[in-house]
Design an enzyme around this catalytic site. Structure first.
Site, PDB file in Angstrom:
ATOM      1  NE  ARG A   1      71.970 -30.537 -70.739  1.00  0.00           N
ATOM      2  CZ  ARG A   1      71.332 -30.516 -69.580  1.00  0.00           C
ATOM      3  NH1 ARG A   1      70.170 -29.933 -69.467  1.00  0.00           N
ATOM      4  NH2 ARG A   1      71.861 -31.067 -68.520  1.00  0.00           N
TER       5      ARG A   1
ATOM      6  CG  ASP B   1      72.612 -26.378 -62.365  1.00  0.00           C
ATOM      7  OD1 ASP B   1      72.517 -26.171 -63.585  1.00  0.00           O
ATOM      8  OD2 ASP B   1      72.582 -27.532 -61.864  1.00  0.00           O
TER       9      ASP B   1
ATOM     10  CE  LYS C   1      67.095 -30.874 -60.952  1.00  0.00           C
ATOM     11  NZ  LYS C   1      67.752 -31.577 -62.061  1.00  0.00           N
ATOM     12  CG  ASN C   2      71.319 -32.097 -60.420  1.00  0.00           C
ATOM     13  OD1 ASN C   2      70.197 -32.374 -60.855  1.00  0.00           O
ATOM     14  ND2 ASN C   2      72.017 -31.055 -60.842  1.00  0.00           N
TER      15      ASN C   2
ATOM     16  CB  CYS D   1      66.979 -29.293 -73.216  1.00  0.00           C
ATOM     17  SG  CYS D   1      68.471 -28.788 -72.397  1.00  0.00           S
TER      18      CYS D   1
ATOM     19  NE  ARG E   1      63.043 -30.842 -65.342  1.00  0.00           N
ATOM     20  CZ  ARG E   1      64.213 -30.510 -65.862  1.00  0.00           C
ATOM     21  NH1 ARG E   1      64.328 -29.464 -66.638  1.00  0.00           N
ATOM     22  NH2 ARG E   1      65.274 -31.235 -65.620  1.00  0.00           N
TER      23      ARG E   1
END
Ligand code: UD1
Length: 419
Positions: A122, A306, A22-23, A117, A398
């Site tokens: 952030r 993560d 994803k990243n 968030c 997500r």
């Protein structure tokens, strides 16, 4: 709204194929703005963050075709609306990655401020300062970043703090700037390197890839290419922890163990038998209870933030005491109260969780709060006795492609049901 219902207690067994990262996919999709011709991206994951990015690019005038489940044809070569609107940006902070490419290619951009968030405030100051050093004029008003330039010029950038997406934004902006840009204290995450490899294939001149000093020589133009995104190391690691927490044995395929050394080291420490080859990892707990491990999150190549929540879940049922220290995001502990409701013994002291391993967790009704916290609740549910119900599954969608299907193939009892 969907929820996940898990009957815990089954050791996971079998093989799982992970998706593309994803990243890495997100910045590369935004890099399509830089190209004068369309880009074909292979090995992209099917995730809501990917569809959000495509919707954002489309709102700016891009077109795309889904060529297969994991292959995307993206034409962002001519944008007609240089605005990243609040409605989409608020759902995905990585939208800030539209800023560097739009600014360098078109000389202006308007991007909504992402806001805070669940895992912290952030800010985006590092992105903005570095783009100003490249010659952008930036104004923040009414919740939007307004950026303009008559042409970016290469510069010597030093990041006071390491940031993944700020590094990516500056790399993309510098590819079409005049002259050479040097980024000192750049993020070295594999996803940054993947972006650089794709940009070089598109015609960029980037050196120092995989190091903390990245040098970009500006070029006149970039072309669309065909590129295959690197495997998702966080998805890979999450399945390995799923096997460890259930005392199971699985093989993760389509992955890259080379970029997972910190996580694999910790899995060995908990007592897992780990075998790797070029693109697969096998973990076998041999039916044993995991041993507690101390975790400190940091930037790559150290232990990734993560994976913090997933290892916290693992430690809750491990033998012994552990501490889990979060050094990247100040507020990334939303999973703690939920895990506690399942019988975990966790105490939060500043940015450290002190954990006393318990013999077993009990199923409970839980609320997902952010992407990785949700993953930790699924892992806890797989290990717990009885039924665990997890609300707000959209957080998981997500970042995890068809998570319940993949877990079911490994023998888990997990269903997605509608309210
Ligand atoms: C990326 C990843 C995310 C991962 C994180 C850390 C993507 C799309 N997301 O997020 O999954 O958890 O890296 O590995 O790749 N900071 C500032 N000012 C800034 C930018 C960052 O103070 O302008 C701070 C952040 O608040 C945080 C730290 O820097 O404390 C690192 O954040 P950063 O690396 O920027 O995270 P992201 O790039 O947003």
């Amino acid at each position: 709204m969907y929820k996940l219902v898990i009957q815990g207690g089954k050791p996971l067994k079998g093989t799982v194929k992970v998706a593309g990262s994803k990243n890495a996919s997100l910045p590369i999709l935004f890099a399509s703005i830089l190209a004068d011709t369309p880009l074909t991206l292979n090995n992209t994951p099917q995730l809501s963050d990917i569809s959000t990015t495509l919707r954002l690019l489309m709102s700016m005038g891009a077109e795309f075709i889904l060529e297969s489940d994991s292959s995307l044809f993206v034409d962002s070569s001519t944008l007609t609306n240089l605005v990243a609107d609040y409605d989409l940006v608020k759902t995905m902070r990585a939208s800030i990655l539209a800023l560097g490419p739009m600014l360098t290619k078109y000389g202006k951009a308007k991007v909504s401020l992402p806001g805070g968030c669940a895992i912290g405030t952030r800010p985006v100051n590092l992105h903005l300062q570095a783009l100003e050093e490249l010659g952008a004029t930036i104004e923040v008003k009414n919740g939007y970043i307004y950026a303009e330039t008559k042409g970016l010029l290469g510069a010597n950038i030093h990041f006071d703090q390491i940031s993944v997406t700020a590094t990516e934004n500056v790399i993309m902006a510098a590819t079409l700037a005049k002259g050479t840009t040097t980024i000192n204290n750049a993020a070295q995450e594999p996803e940054v390197s993947d972006l650089c490899h794709c940009l070089n294939k598109m015609g960029a001149k980037i050196t120092g890839i995989n190091t903390s000093i990245i040098i970009i020589k500006g070029v006149e133009k970039l072309e669309g290419v065909q590129y295959s995104v690197c495997p998702d190391r966080i998805e890979s690691a999450t399945y390995l922890v799923a096997a460890a927490i259930t005392r199971g044995s699985i093989t993760v395929k389509n992955t890259n163990p080379q970029v997972m050394r910190a996580v694999l080291g910790k899995l060995i420490e908990i007592g897992a038998d780990i075998k790797t080859d070029k693109s697969s990892i096998t973990l076998d707990m041999k039916g044993k209870r995991p041993k507690a491990v101390n975790i400190k999150t940091s930037t790559y190549p150290n232990f990734p933030t993560d994976m913090q929540a997933q290892f916290t879940a693992l430690n809750t049922i491990a033998e012994g005491h552990s501490t889990i220290t979060e050094n990247i995001f100040e507020n990334r502990f939303m999973h703690i109260p939920e895990l506690t409701r399942m019988g975990a013994e966790l105490t939060l002291e500043g940015n450290t969780v002190v954990c006393k391993g318990v013999k077993s967790l009990t199923g409970a009704h839980l609320m997902a709060t952010d992407l990785r916290a949700s993953a930790s609740l699924v892992l806890a549910g797989l290990a717990a006795t009885g039924t665990t119900t997890i609300e707000r599954v959209y957080h998981l969608d997500r970042g995890y492609e068809t998570i319940e299907e993949k877990l079911k193939l490994l023998g888990a009892s997990i269903e997605r049901v509608q309210d």
